[in-house]
Design an enzyme around this catalytic site. Structure first.
Site, PDB file in Angstrom:
ATOM      1  N   ASP A  49      21.749  27.392   9.472  1.00 12.42           N
ATOM      2  CA  ASP A  49      20.658  26.600   8.898  1.00 12.42           C
ATOM      3  C   ASP A  49      20.604  26.870   7.396  1.00 12.42           C
ATOM      4  O   ASP A  49      20.334  27.989   6.963  1.00 12.42           O
ATOM      5  CB  ASP A  49      19.352  27.053   9.572  1.00 12.42           C
ATOM      6  CG  ASP A  49      18.244  26.039   9.475  1.00 12.42           C
ATOM      7  OD1 ASP A  49      18.203  25.306   8.477  1.00 12.42           O
ATOM      8  OD2 ASP A  49      17.403  26.010  10.401  1.00 12.42           O
ATOM      9  N   ASP A  60      18.269  21.941   5.914  1.00 19.40           N
ATOM     10  CA  ASP A  60      16.813  21.871   5.900  1.00 19.40           C
ATOM     11  C   ASP A  60      16.308  20.838   4.885  1.00 19.40           C
ATOM     12  O   ASP A  60      16.799  20.805   3.746  1.00 19.40           O
ATOM     13  CB  ASP A  60      16.284  23.271   5.515  1.00 19.40           C
ATOM     14  CG  ASP A  60      14.792  23.415   5.702  1.00 19.40           C
ATOM     15  OD1 ASP A  60      14.320  23.256   6.837  1.00 19.40           O
ATOM     16  OD2 ASP A  60      14.085  23.682   4.705  1.00 19.40           O
ATOM     17  N   GLU A  87      18.059  17.506   8.238  1.00 20.51           N
ATOM     18  CA  GLU A  87      16.655  17.335   8.588  1.00 20.51           C
ATOM     19  C   GLU A  87      16.034  16.399   7.570  1.00 20.51           C
ATOM     20  O   GLU A  87      15.962  16.726   6.387  1.00 20.51           O
ATOM     21  CB  GLU A  87      15.918  18.680   8.579  1.00 20.51           C
ATOM     22  CG  GLU A  87      14.517  18.532   9.154  1.00 20.51           C
ATOM     23  CD  GLU A  87      13.555  19.612   8.705  1.00 20.51           C
ATOM     24  OE1 GLU A  87      12.588  19.867   9.425  1.00 20.51           O
ATOM     25  OE2 GLU A  87      13.746  20.195   7.620  1.00 20.51           O
ATOM     26  N   HIS A 102      11.320  24.504  16.217  1.00 16.29           N
ATOM     27  CA  HIS A 102      10.422  25.592  15.830  1.00 16.29           C
ATOM     28  C   HIS A 102       9.228  25.119  15.010  1.00 16.29           C
ATOM     29  O   HIS A 102       8.396  25.935  14.632  1.00 16.29           O
ATOM     30  CB  HIS A 102      11.233  26.617  15.037  1.00 16.29           C
ATOM     31  CG  HIS A 102      11.769  26.028  13.771  1.00 16.29           C
ATOM     32  ND1 HIS A 102      12.752  25.055  13.761  1.00 16.29           N
ATOM     33  CD2 HIS A 102      11.424  26.228  12.478  1.00 16.29           C
ATOM     34  CE1 HIS A 102      12.998  24.695  12.518  1.00 16.29           C
ATOM     35  NE2 HIS A 102      12.205  25.388  11.714  1.00 16.29           N
ATOM     36  N   ASP A 103       9.173  23.827  14.676  1.00 20.28           N
ATOM     37  CA  ASP A 103       8.035  23.287  13.916  1.00 20.28           C
ATOM     38  C   ASP A 103       7.117  22.445  14.784  1.00 20.28           C
ATOM     39  O   ASP A 103       6.144  21.878  14.290  1.00 20.28           O
ATOM     40  CB  ASP A 103       8.537  22.381  12.773  1.00 20.28           C
ATOM     41  CG  ASP A 103       9.327  23.135  11.720  1.00 20.28           C
ATOM     42  OD1 ASP A 103       9.077  24.336  11.530  1.00 20.28           O
ATOM     43  OD2 ASP A 103      10.192  22.501  11.077  1.00 20.28           O
TER      44      ASP A 103
HETATM   45  O1  TEU Z   1      10.587  21.790   7.907  1.00 19.03           O
HETATM   46  C1  TEU Z   1      10.308  20.665   7.169  1.00 19.03           C
HETATM   47  C2  TEU Z   1       8.986  20.039   7.341  1.00 19.03           C
HETATM   48  O2  TEU Z   1       8.532  19.349   6.442  1.00 19.03           O
HETATM   49  C3  TEU Z   1       8.198  20.133   8.561  1.00 19.03           C
HETATM   50  O3  TEU Z   1       8.761  20.441   9.716  1.00 19.03           O
HETATM   51  C4  TEU Z   1       6.948  20.851   8.300  1.00 19.03           C
HETATM   52  O4  TEU Z   1       6.947  22.137   8.807  1.00 19.03           O
HETATM   53  C5  TEU Z   1       5.844  20.074   8.948  1.00 19.03           C
HETATM   54  O5  TEU Z   1       6.103  18.735   8.862  1.00 19.03           O
HETATM   55  C6  TEU Z   1       4.566  20.313   8.246  1.00 19.03           C
HETATM   56  O6  TEU Z   1       3.566  19.643   8.935  1.00 19.03           O
HETATM   57  C7  TEU Z   1      11.616  22.612   7.503  1.00 19.03           C
HETATM   58  C8  TEU Z   1      11.738  23.778   8.459  1.00 19.03           C
HETATM   59  O7  TEU Z   1      12.120  23.300   9.716  1.00 19.03           O
HETATM   60  C9  TEU Z   1      10.447  24.530   8.468  1.00 19.03           C
HETATM   61  O8  TEU Z   1      10.415  25.547   9.415  1.00 19.03           O
HETATM   62  C10 TEU Z   1      10.242  25.059   7.080  1.00 19.03           C
HETATM   63  O9  TEU Z   1       8.972  25.671   7.000  1.00 19.03           O
HETATM   64  C11 TEU Z   1      10.332  23.972   6.026  1.00 19.03           C
HETATM   65  O10 TEU Z   1      11.442  23.110   6.204  1.00 19.03           O
HETATM   66  C12 TEU Z   1      10.487  24.586   4.670  1.00 19.03           C
HETATM   67  O11 TEU Z   1      11.739  25.167   4.525  1.00 19.03           O
END
Ligand code: TEU
Ligand code: CA
Length: 554
Positions: free
Chosen positions: A97, A198, A249, A323-324
């Site tokens: 990642d 990411d 992503e 994970h989000d």
């Molecule tokens: O996530 C990007 C992101 O914008 C979302 O998943 C965010 O956490 C959510 O929409 C907010 O409501 C990526 C990663 O997957 C995440 O874990 C990180 O925190 C983020 O980027 C920053 O690197």
């Protein structure tokens, strides 16, 4: 290890919550190695690991301090090398990642910038404030609050689209782009078989202006040079090895851009994650509200992407969980009475689509949202920020907590439930530390050990879904056609390929539903379902039981 990404399935691991081998309450890389046979048993091809590089862990590793070294809390370089080798022996490739929109403010580049070194200052976006001294623009950080942080000694602000400790990298600077290419090549040489990038569609900023009617995202999402940057990264790093699989992503992206990002011959990425289908329980872009999921919207979005990506010869990553995200069985299924049925139903929908399916650790055993009852149990920076922001807007602590409970990213981050023991087997019963985030008390009912013994378990159902994609070309290569798209209860589609056909139908709700518009099933064979018997009436309607899912093949 020659793999076809269209026949492959990816398993995502959040190492911090997967398996702790040294009893410090934090999952580690050896923990992943220890569980490789379990992952292999599921039948997946790739393992995506979220970041374990040196990091202060303000955003659990998405704040990278050093891309070339392993955070000692996760292990050592030897552990990573062993993991790559051991996974390889089992026919699985590692996907790393890569967080390249921003770095931790602890990163050497940012430290040098803060010392005033102009070479490194240009790695970031330092800008003067407005004449009145306020931030350069009104952009809002994805984690809440302003996206700009003031630095007194420069009388300037730096941009952070995420946490204040995650400074955005200036991709306009070719030295930044070269550094990034070198990092990718370094890991390719270690034998990594894929990369997840990411929030990669945020790297090209269109300019720094106030957004009068939004949070600023229109100035940096799918920005003007994004395709150029991706083509360049591809040509100078991963694209040099045709076996490397990549997934971007894509935050708040458009489909038109994804035709490019994930087009078969555009020279950018293999596939994309998009998130529009996971905002059907938001109010517009506002996540911190409680609204019921809009089923029609969910189907319309998913089919829109399926049909149009196919038409433009572009490839989706298909998924419910990461994970989000909250756990899908709690979100769109039923974590109570129909836990098992609904978990299988949701798996069926995703795994028979056109695209590469992703399974997030614990999804294959139907893990649910947390059972946290107090804000002190939450860990995620986004949840904690928004708990405060909701109260600043006048909401009571209990109402704010309710919203956090439903939407928190921590729902997907509680420890993997391996067995019924005290800490669910995530860490030893005599561990020196409590797990960094509490184990869900339902691990006595929801755990891998029990499901491995049970032929009818969610685990074994996922195993079948994953195997089916390898056996049947129609799943990997077929066209997709939505069926009865306006039906208020059923999610159904047809796949076709070289004279073969597959019909997938799922009752999305916990009540019986007679699907009168079912297609003609003459000549089809039921090849999978979450109930033993499926009742079809003389008129050809399917009498679907609560959360019933069924797959027919001809
Ligand atoms: O996530 C990007 C992101 O914008 C979302 O998943 C965010 O956490 C959510 O929409 C907010 O409501 C990526 C990663 O997957 C995440 O874990 C990180 O925190 C983020 O980027 C920053 O690197
Ligand atoms: Ca550990």
């Amino acid at each position: 290890m020659n793999k076809d990404f269209r026949k492959s399935t990816v398993y995502q691991i959040y190492p911090k919550s997967f398996c702790d081998t040294n009893k410090d309450g934090l999952g580690d890389l050896r923990g992943v190695s220890e569980k490789l046979d379990y992952i292999k048993e599921l039948g997946v091809d790739y393992i995506w690991l979220t970041p374990f590089f040196v990091s202060p862990q303000n955003d659990n590793g998405y704040d990278v301090e050093d891309y070339y070294n392993i955070d000692p809390r996760y292990g050592t370089m030897e552990d990573v090398e062993e993991l790559i080798a051991e996974a390889g022996k089992r026919g699985m490739g590692l996907m790393f990642d890569m967080v390249f929109n921003h770095v931790s403010t602890n990163h050497e580049w940012f430290k040098k910038a803060m010392e005033g070194d102009p070479y490194y200052k240009d790695f970031f976006y330092f800008r003067k404030g407005k004449p009145d001294g306020s931030a350069p623009t009104n952009w809002v950080s994805k984690f809440g609050g302003s996206a700009w942080e003031y630095v007194e000694k420069f009388d300037e602000y730096y941009l952070h689209l995420f946490d204040v400790t995650q400074a955005d990298l200036n991709w306009e600077n070719e030295n930044v782009r070269r550094e990034v290419q070198n990092i990718v090549k370094f890991w390719m040489e270690k034998g990594v078989k894929g990369f997840r990038f990411d929030v990669i569609n945020l790297i090209s900023k269109a300019g720094f202006e106030d957004d009068p009617d939004g949070d600023g995202r229109k100035f940096y999402t799918d920005g003007p040079k994004i395709h150029q940057y991706l083509k360049e990264l591809n040509a100078n790093s991963f694209g040099q090895d045709p076996q490397i699989v990549t997934v971007g992503e894509m935050s708040s992206t458009t489909m038109e851009n994804c035709f490019q990002y994930a087009g078969a011959d555009t020279g950018e990425l293999t596939m994309v994650f998009s998130f529009h289908h996971l905002k059907v329980d938001f109010m517009g872009n506002e996540k911190w509200v409680l609204v019921p999921a809009d089923f029609q919207k969910l189907k319309d979005i998913m089919f829109d992407w399926q049909v149009n990506m196919e038409e433009h010869n572009a490839w989706n990553a298909v998924f419910w969980c990461n994970h989000d995200q909250p756990r899908v069985v709690s979100r769109f299924g039923d974590e109570g009475k129909y836990w098992k049925e609904s978990a299988k139903m949701l798996g069926t929908i995703v795994h028979c689509l056109r695209g590469t399916p992703y399974v997030y650790q614990g999804e294959e055993i139907g893990m649910t949202n947390t059972d946290f009852t107090d804000i002190s149990q939450f860990r995620d920076v986004e949840s904690l920020n928004n708990y405060q922001i909701l109260q600043d807007k006048g909401m009571s602590p209990s109402d704010a907590l309710r919203i956090i409970q439903v939407h928190s990213r921590d729902n997907g981050r509680t420890p993997m439930q391996w067995d019924t023991s005290r800490y669910a087997g995530f860490t030893a019963e005599d561990s020196n530390a409590e797990p960094w985030i509490a184990v869900n008390s339902n691990h006595t009912k929801v755990n891998a050990a029990d499901q491995l013994k049970d032929e009818d378990s969610i685990f074994h159902y996922y195993q079948k879904l994953i195997a089916m994609r390898k056996d049947l070309d129609v799943i990997a290569y077929g066209d997709i056609e939505p069926l009865d798209q306006k039906n208020p209860s059923v999610f159904a589609y047809r796949r076709t390929y070289e004279g073969h056909e597959m019909i997938v139908a799922a009752n999305f709700y916990g009540r019986d539903y007679e699907w009168k518009k079912a297609p003609e099933l003459e000549g089809f064979e039921k090849i999978l379902g979450n109930y033993k018997e499926t009742e079809v009436t003389a008129e050809g309607a399917i009498k679907m039981k609560p959360y019933e899912a069924v797959v027919y093949y001809k």
